[in-house]
Design an enzyme around this catalytic site. Structure first.
Site, PDB file in Angstrom:
ATOM      1  N   ASP A   1       0.881  -1.168   0.000  1.00 22.99           N
ATOM      2  CA  ASP A   1       0.000   0.000   0.000  1.00 22.99           C
ATOM      3  C   ASP A   1       0.919   1.218   0.000  1.00 22.99           C
ATOM      4  OD1 ASP A   1      -2.296   1.602   0.169  1.00 22.99           O
ATOM      5  OD2 ASP A   1      -2.140   1.687   2.349  1.00 22.99           O
TER       6      ASP A   1
ATOM      7  N   GLU B   1      -1.568  -1.521  -5.023  1.00 22.13           N
ATOM      8  CA  GLU B   1      -2.814  -0.817  -5.286  1.00 22.13           C
ATOM      9  C   GLU B   1      -2.588   0.196  -6.395  1.00 22.13           C
ATOM     10  OE1 GLU B   1      -6.059  -0.073  -2.090  1.00 22.13           O
ATOM     11  OE2 GLU B   1      -4.770   1.692  -2.143  1.00 22.13           O
TER      12      GLU B   1
ATOM     13  N   ASP C   1      -2.816   1.301   6.851  1.00 16.40           N
ATOM     14  CA  ASP C   1      -1.876   1.044   5.753  1.00 16.40           C
ATOM     15  C   ASP C   1      -1.436  -0.422   5.753  1.00 16.40           C
ATOM     16  OD1 ASP C   1      -1.268   4.021   4.948  1.00 16.40           O
ATOM     17  OD2 ASP C   1      -1.057   3.911   7.121  1.00 16.40           O
TER      18      ASP C   1
END
Length: 185
Positions: A7, A66, A137
């Site tokens: 992330d 992502e 996160d």
């Protein structure tokens, strides 16, 4: 199979390494890289060093990241893009195929809700993986790894020499049988 989920962020970069054996998922390692209050180039350098060390230690065979979510601020999207670039570079240097997933796809695969909030992501990480992430996160990175493991049969690398072959193989798995809807050849 061991997968690294990332992330990306310039202030906090979440990571999650998840192993799958059959239907069982196990967290190998997870956490958040916090490069400190440094100029941008130094923060990105620290994140790269941290990801390099993590990859050497955990030995994942694939990485998932992502995709960019632009949000309200173009500046935020640019900064996020720089952090993503570092994550992609770390995986590429290690020779890992990299797969990208939209935030809503990750949330849907992980929680069953494409609009899940931070609390739901944290709860799912605890329930599904037995993990206790302190920050969203970290939970998001674990979710990205789990999403990739769930979608792996149809995933195509974001780039690299194997992309075209992987895309053809995934498309072949999606093709209908030779019979049409009436059952005739």
């Amino acid at each position: 199979m061991i997968v690294l989920g990332i992330d990306p962020g310039s202030r906090r970069c979440g990571y999650g390494v998840v192993a799958r054996e059959g239907a069982r998922l196990t967290v190998v390692e997870s956490g958040v890289l916090v490069p400190g209050d440094l100029p941008m180039a130094q923060r990105l350098g620290r994140i790269l060093e941290g990801l390099d060390a993590l990859i050497a230690r955990a030995r994942p065979v694939e990485a998932s990241v992502e995709s960019v979510f632009s949000g309200a601020s173009p500046r935020s999207a640019l900064v996020l893009g720089q952090a993503r670039g570092v994550a992609l570079a770390a995986a590429a240097r290690a020779g890992l195929p990299v797969f990208e997933y939209a935030p809503s796809e990750v949330k849907l695969a992980f929680t069953g809700n494409g609009r899940a909030g931070k609390d739901q992501m944290l709860r799912t990480a605890r329930m599904l993986l037995g993990a206790a992430p302190d920050l969203s996160d970290e939970a998001d990175a674990l979710a990205i790894a789990v999403c990739h493991l769930a979608r792996r049969a149809f995933a195509v690398p974001a780039a690299g020499a194997g992309r075209a072959a992987a895309a053809r193989a995934a498309a072949a798995r999606l093709r209908p049988s030779r019979r049409d809807h009436r059952g005739t050849p």
